[in-house]
Design an enzyme around this catalytic site. Structure first.
Site, short mmCIF file in Angstrom:
data_model
loop_
_atom_site.label_atom_id
_atom_site.label_comp_id
_atom_site.label_asym_id
_atom_site.label_seq_id
_atom_site.Cartn_x
_atom_site.Cartn_y
_atom_site.Cartn_z
CE1 TYR A 175 -3.68 2.54 0.48
CE2 TYR A 175 -2.33 3.37 2.29
CZ TYR A 175 -3.40 3.51 1.42
OH TYR A 175 -4.18 4.64 1.48
CE LYS A 179 -3.55 5.34 -1.87
NZ LYS A 179 -4.58 5.88 -2.78
#
Length: 259
Positions: A175, A179
């Site tokens: 994750y 990002k």
């Protein structure tokens, strides 16, 4: 004569930050028309109906269409529909994302996060850009990112003399990496199209969301997550031009994160 609404498309609008932002925009004094999108049209319609039931008078401010950011044919069909129905976009909010991928295989975790959070967002931005360029005013392209994608912020938290212990699902690398990559997509979007489009990456903060999972513990961030409406209000300030001094940067409600 009433002014035409500003047309805003939000991906992943049926829950979390996308849903909260839809509600904020639909109920604001500003004249917005929000196109809610998501992988499941049934879920998007249910979310749309919930907003309309709770906020009478918002029906004319909302539309719902199916859009799966990982499916090229779905993206192209959505572009065609918006082009035929409205002819332009005034703002694109790339919000759809996945977070806590439950797999023991690092390759699966990375591929899943990158496909939705990076490739999907970049493809949506690319395909909808011609509609943004038809806006009568300088349009907005906003990537809903995260402070988790900031190298400076994450390294400070990991390597401080007394590291902060903050709640997180297991195996957060995929994750965070997605990002960080999304921030680079936003930065190049700003470099390549900043003369025509106002580009932002925006961190919603640690708010209630299905990204971590659908159990109450994960959705609420172990009871520590904030109200996603706060993120919706931040996005509203961007669309009102109140954050234009920070264009091309990773913003949050209280300021800017270094990349």
């Amino acid at each position: 004569m009433s002014q035409s609404p500003r047309v805003v498309l939000i991906t992943g609008a049926n829950s979390g930050v996308g849903l909260a932002t839809t509600q904020v925009l639909a109920t604001a004094a500003d004249n917005f028309h929000v196109i809610m999108t998501g992988r499941s049209l049934e879920k998007v319609l249910a979310a749309k109906n919930d907003i309309e039931s709770s906020n009478p008078g918002t029906a004319s401010h909302l539309s719902a269409i199916q859009l799966d950011v990982t499916d090229s044919s779905s993206v192209e069909a959505a572009v065609e529909y918006v082009s035929q129905r409205w002819g332009h976009l005034d703002a694109l909010i790339n919000n759809a994302a996945v977070g806590n991928v439950q797999s023991p295989d690092i390759r699966v975790r990375l591929q899943t996060c990158l496909e939705t959070n990076v490739t999907g967002a970049a493809a949506v931005a690319d395909k909808f850009r011609p509609l943004l360029l038809r806006s009568s005013s300088k349009p907005y392209s906003i990537f809903v990112s995260s402070g988790a994608g900031s190298f400076s912020r994450t390294s400070a938290r990991l390597f401080a003399p007394n590291p902060m212990n903050f709640p997180s699902p297991p195996n957060p690398t995929a994750y965070h990496a997605s990002k960080a990559a999304l921030n680079m997509v936003a930065l190049f979007e700003h470099a390549d199209h900043g003369n025509e489009i106002k580009v932002f990456a925006m961190s919603p903060g640690f708010v209630e969301s299905n990204l971590r999972g659908t159990t109450e513990e994960l959705r609420s961030g172990w009871g520590l997550a904030g109200d996603p409406m706060t993120a919706g209000e931040t996005l509203l300030t961007i669309l009102r031009g109140e954050r234009d001094a920070d264009v091309g940067r990773l913003v949050h409600k209280d300021g800017v994160y270094d990349w």
